[in-house]
Scaffold this motif. Structure first.
Motif, short mmCIF file in Angstrom:
data_model
loop_
_atom_site.label_atom_id
_atom_site.label_comp_id
_atom_site.label_asym_id
_atom_site.label_seq_id
_atom_site.Cartn_x
_atom_site.Cartn_y
_atom_site.Cartn_z
N ALA A 186 -7.03 -12.21 7.87
CA ALA A 186 -7.63 -13.55 7.92
C ALA A 186 -6.67 -14.57 8.52
CB ALA A 186 -8.06 -13.98 6.52
N ALA A 187 -5.38 -14.37 8.29
CA ALA A 187 -4.37 -15.28 8.82
C ALA A 187 -4.00 -14.97 10.26
CB ALA A 187 -3.12 -15.22 7.95
N GLY A 188 -4.53 -13.87 10.81
CA GLY A 188 -4.22 -13.51 12.19
C GLY A 188 -2.86 -12.88 12.37
N LEU A 189 -2.23 -12.45 11.28
CA LEU A 189 -0.91 -11.85 11.37
C LEU A 189 -0.97 -10.36 11.67
CD1 LEU A 189 0.75 -13.75 8.41
CD2 LEU A 189 1.31 -13.99 10.83
N ILE A 190 -2.06 -9.71 11.31
CA ILE A 190 -2.32 -8.33 11.71
C ILE A 190 -3.77 -8.24 12.17
CG2 ILE A 190 -0.62 -7.37 10.10
CD1 ILE A 190 -2.98 -6.47 8.33
N GLN A 191 -4.10 -7.15 12.83
CA GLN A 191 -5.48 -6.91 13.24
C GLN A 191 -5.74 -5.42 13.28
OE1 GLN A 191 -6.07 -8.40 17.26
NE2 GLN A 191 -4.00 -7.82 17.85
N THR A 238 -0.31 1.21 12.78
CA THR A 238 0.16 1.67 11.47
C THR A 238 -1.03 2.17 10.67
OG1 THR A 238 1.92 0.01 11.49
CG2 THR A 238 1.35 0.98 9.36
N THR A 239 -0.95 3.39 10.18
CA THR A 239 -2.05 3.98 9.43
C THR A 239 -1.98 3.58 7.96
OG1 THR A 239 -0.84 5.99 8.88
CG2 THR A 239 -2.03 5.96 10.99
N VAL A 240 -3.08 3.76 7.27
CA VAL A 240 -3.12 3.47 5.84
C VAL A 240 -2.16 4.39 5.09
CG1 VAL A 240 -4.57 3.51 3.77
CG2 VAL A 240 -5.47 2.57 5.91
N ASP A 241 -2.04 5.64 5.53
CA ASP A 241 -1.11 6.57 4.88
C ASP A 241 0.33 6.04 4.93
OD1 ASP A 241 -3.03 8.35 4.13
OD2 ASP A 241 -2.78 9.67 5.88
N SER A 273 -6.55 1.44 11.01
CA SER A 273 -5.11 1.32 11.28
C SER A 273 -4.86 -0.08 11.83
CB SER A 273 -4.65 2.40 12.27
OG SER A 273 -5.41 2.36 13.45
N TYR A 274 -3.61 -0.50 11.80
CA TYR A 274 -3.31 -1.91 12.03
C TYR A 274 -2.19 -2.11 13.05
CZ TYR A 274 -6.04 -2.20 7.76
OH TYR A 274 -7.04 -2.05 6.85
N ILE A 275 -2.31 -3.19 13.79
CA ILE A 275 -1.29 -3.60 14.74
C ILE A 275 -1.00 -5.09 14.53
CG2 ILE A 275 -1.85 -1.87 16.50
CD1 ILE A 275 -3.55 -3.95 17.92
N GLU A 331 -5.09 -1.58 -4.71
CA GLU A 331 -5.85 -2.83 -4.72
C GLU A 331 -5.02 -3.99 -4.17
OE1 GLU A 331 -9.10 -5.43 -5.51
OE2 GLU A 331 -8.83 -3.30 -5.11
N GLU A 332 -3.75 -4.06 -4.54
CA GLU A 332 -2.87 -5.10 -4.00
C GLU A 332 -2.74 -4.96 -2.49
OE1 GLU A 332 0.46 -6.34 -7.25
OE2 GLU A 332 0.65 -4.34 -6.37
N ARG A 333 -2.62 -3.72 -2.02
CA ARG A 333 -2.49 -3.48 -0.59
C ARG A 333 -3.77 -3.88 0.14
NH1 ARG A 333 -1.06 1.36 -1.02
NH2 ARG A 333 -3.11 2.33 -0.80
N ARG A 334 -4.92 -3.52 -0.42
CA ARG A 334 -6.19 -3.87 0.21
C ARG A 334 -6.36 -5.38 0.34
NH1 ARG A 334 -11.15 -5.43 -1.18
NH2 ARG A 334 -10.60 -5.54 -3.40
N LEU A 335 -6.04 -6.11 -0.72
CA LEU A 335 -6.17 -7.56 -0.69
C LEU A 335 -5.16 -8.19 0.27
CD1 LEU A 335 -6.75 -8.26 -4.49
CD2 LEU A 335 -8.44 -8.33 -2.64
N ALA A 336 -3.95 -7.63 0.30
CA ALA A 336 -2.94 -8.15 1.22
C ALA A 336 -3.37 -7.96 2.67
CB ALA A 336 -1.60 -7.46 0.97
N LEU A 337 -3.92 -6.79 2.97
CA LEU A 337 -4.40 -6.53 4.33
C LEU A 337 -5.51 -7.51 4.71
CD1 LEU A 337 -4.44 -2.63 4.29
CD2 LEU A 337 -2.96 -4.07 5.70
N GLN A 338 -6.39 -7.81 3.78
CA GLN A 338 -7.45 -8.78 4.04
C GLN A 338 -6.87 -10.16 4.34
OE1 GLN A 338 -10.16 -8.79 0.71
NE2 GLN A 338 -11.18 -6.90 1.32
N ARG A 339 -5.92 -10.58 3.53
CA ARG A 339 -5.32 -11.91 3.73
C ARG A 339 -4.56 -11.98 5.05
NH1 ARG A 339 -4.42 -11.35 -2.01
NH2 ARG A 339 -2.35 -10.50 -1.62
N LEU A 340 -3.82 -10.94 5.37
CA LEU A 340 -3.05 -10.91 6.61
C LEU A 340 -3.97 -10.91 7.83
CD1 LEU A 340 -0.27 -8.38 5.57
CD2 LEU A 340 0.01 -10.85 5.94
#
Length: 228
Positions: free
Chosen positions: A153-158, A129-132, A168-170, A142-151
């Motif tokens: 850290a929790a191992g829910l996305i990488q 999944t791309t940032v776009d 981009s994220y999986i 900013e909310e999205r950036r922090l959410a991505l960091q938390r997710l």
């Protein structure tokens, strides 16, 4: 290693020292390792009898063994415990974190699966999944950036391995902790949201017992919501 395991002593008292150590090592691995553990690495997972002891230990704390890809193991909440926690309103993620996670899962897993590109019962995806794609919501940058960091850290996305077009994220390894029943429910809901008119969505509705009239009504509702 004996003192922290008083809870499990009744289950382990008949084992020899070596077998006990193997069971405790396997228990710790499936509970605390960031990724599913290969069964060839631990006798407590390879040996069926020892693995039963691991499963009984997990049951005492509301957990269960989860088989991943046929050769790896991890642990997750047992289905009945997860249902109880959900009924009690337990939700470890904020609304924003859940929204971002769902977007990643829809773009990386649900859409490819509804299109027949991704098959099998797995969270592994070669379609990051791309940032776009994450910008198509009302969530601020900013909310999205922090959410991505938390997710992360929790191992829910990488992060995906391909950074040529930016990050981009999986899906992350923690999703492997879902039991088969929990995984199927979540994947079904994601597919119904991502491709309500797809053949895969039709198959899900049929499997869940929806009549043709109900299926048509669901599709009209999905189309209306999607165009709203």
């Amino acid at each position: 290693m004996t003192e922290p395991h008083v809870l499990f002593d009744p289950l382990l008292q008949d084992l020899g020292d070596r077998a006990r150590d193997e069971v405790l090592a396997a228990f710790s691995a499936v509970q605390y390792a960031a990724h599913p553990v290969a069964e060839v690495q631990l006798a407590g997972l390879r040996d069926v009898t020892l693995r039963r002891h691991v499963a009984r230990m997990l049951k005492l704390i509301g957990r269960t063994l989860v088989h991943v890809d046929g050769t790896h193991w991890t642990s997750g909440y047992a289905d009945d415990i997860a249902a109880t926690l959900t009924a009690q309103g337990w939700q470890p993620l904020s609304v924003v974190d859940r929204a971002v996670l769902v977007l990643v899962l829809i773009h990386s897993v649900a859409i490819p699966r509804s299109e027949g590109i991704l098959t099998g019962d797995s969270w592994k995806s070669a379609r990051p999944t791309t940032v776009d794609e994450l910008r198509t919501t009302k969530i601020s940058g900013e909310e999205r950036r922090l959410a991505l960091q938390r997710l992360r850290a929790a191992g829910l996305i990488q992060l995906s391995g391909d950074h040529s077009g930016g990050p981009s994220y999986i899906p992350g390894p923690q999703l492997q902790r879902l039991t088969p029943a929990a995984r199927r429910r979540l994947q079904d809901q994601l597919i119904l949201a991502a491709g309500p008119a797809s053949p895969v969505a039709e198959a899900i509705r049929a499997r869940n017992g929806a009549t043709p009239t109900e299926q048509a009504a669901e599709r009209r509702t999905d189309d209306t919501e999607g165009n709203g």
